[in-house]
Design a protein around this motif. Structure first.
Motif, mmCIF file in Angstrom:
data_model
loop_
_atom_site.group_PDB
_atom_site.id
_atom_site.type_symbol
_atom_site.label_atom_id
_atom_site.label_comp_id
_atom_site.label_asym_id
_atom_site.label_seq_id
_atom_site.Cartn_x
_atom_site.Cartn_y
_atom_site.Cartn_z
ATOM 1 N N TRP A 1 0.834 -1.203 0.000
ATOM 2 C CA TRP A 1 0.000 0.000 0.000
ATOM 3 C C TRP A 1 0.868 1.252 0.000
ATOM 4 N N PHE B 1 -7.071 -4.493 7.353
ATOM 5 C CA PHE B 1 -6.219 -3.620 8.159
ATOM 6 C C PHE B 1 -6.457 -3.836 9.654
ATOM 7 N N HIS C 1 -10.987 -3.936 2.576
ATOM 8 C CA HIS C 1 -9.609 -3.595 2.938
ATOM 9 C C HIS C 1 -9.506 -3.144 4.391
ATOM 10 N N TYR D 1 -7.077 4.461 0.617
ATOM 11 C CA TYR D 1 -6.275 3.958 1.734
ATOM 12 C C TYR D 1 -6.720 4.585 3.053
ATOM 13 N N MET E 1 -2.097 -4.059 12.162
ATOM 14 C CA MET E 1 -1.552 -4.162 10.799
ATOM 15 C C MET E 1 -0.189 -4.836 10.810
ATOM 16 N N ALA F 1 -11.175 0.559 9.475
ATOM 17 C CA ALA F 1 -10.476 -0.319 10.423
ATOM 18 C C ALA F 1 -10.482 0.282 11.830
ATOM 19 N N SER G 1 -10.101 3.267 4.128
ATOM 20 C CA SER G 1 -9.973 1.893 4.615
ATOM 21 C C SER G 1 -9.400 1.873 6.032
ATOM 22 N N ARG G 2 -8.435 2.734 6.288
ATOM 23 C CA ARG G 2 -7.880 2.849 7.645
ATOM 24 C C ARG G 2 -8.935 3.372 8.622
#
Length: 176
Positions: free
Chosen positions: A2, A74, A70, A34, A170, A41, A37-38
């Protein structure tokens, strides 16, 4: 992988969709993908979703599908796909076997399947709805605190120091 992708293509479009009312193309860059997605998470961690539990996805193509997929990885969770043609009993079987704590749906039709069997799924904590037909007033009173729109699930106080917890999860991941 990533980080390399973000460095090389961060401002390039990663996803495109037309799920808005105007039917205009909207784009999400690799960097935004990204970060979203974080955020997903972190929201799982904030809501005490166990590591290695599963996040099930019941719906068609949509950015929320990919962000949830994703983001679950994560958060060191496992993704489980459900066929949108599955009956409620099949969904129950898979959600129970996979020890799902979260299920994502794309419509009220899919949500109805989950509501039919939720009482038989003691591990299931949340349902996230990303479809255009989501309205809070359609949610039964007993489930008001456990069913969220996808966007609302991502809203939480970001000052809980989740960055370290997310990075720890992660870092545990690797091949095999």
């Amino acid at each position: 992988l990533w980080k390399e992708c973000i460095e090389l293509y961060g401002n390039e479009n990663a996803l495109a969709h037309k799920f808005n009312k105007e039917k205009k193309w909207e784009f999400i860059t690799y960097k935004e993908f990204y970060e979203m997605s974080r955020l997903f998470a972190s929201s799982l961690i904030h809501r005490n979703i166990s590591e290695r539990s599963s996040v099930a996805i019941l719906g068609g193509n949509h950015p929320a599908w990919l962000i949830g997929y994703h983001g679950a990885i994560f958060a060191n969770c496992i993704n489980v796909g459900l066929y949108f043609t599955s009956e409620a009993s099949a969904c129950q079987y898979i959600l129970e076997l996979a020890e799902s704590e979260v299920v994502m749906v794309d419509s009220h039709e899919q949500l109805d399947k989950i509501l039919q069997v939720w009482h038989k799924l003691p591990r299931l904590k949340y349902c996230l709805h990303w479809g255009p037909d989501y309205t809070k007033d359609k949610i039964p009173r007993d489930y008001q605190s456990t069913i969220y729109s996808f966007e609302d699930f991502l809203k939480f106080d970001k000052n809980h120091g989740l960055e370290a917890a997310l990075q720890e999860r992660m870092d545990k991941q690797g091949p095999g």
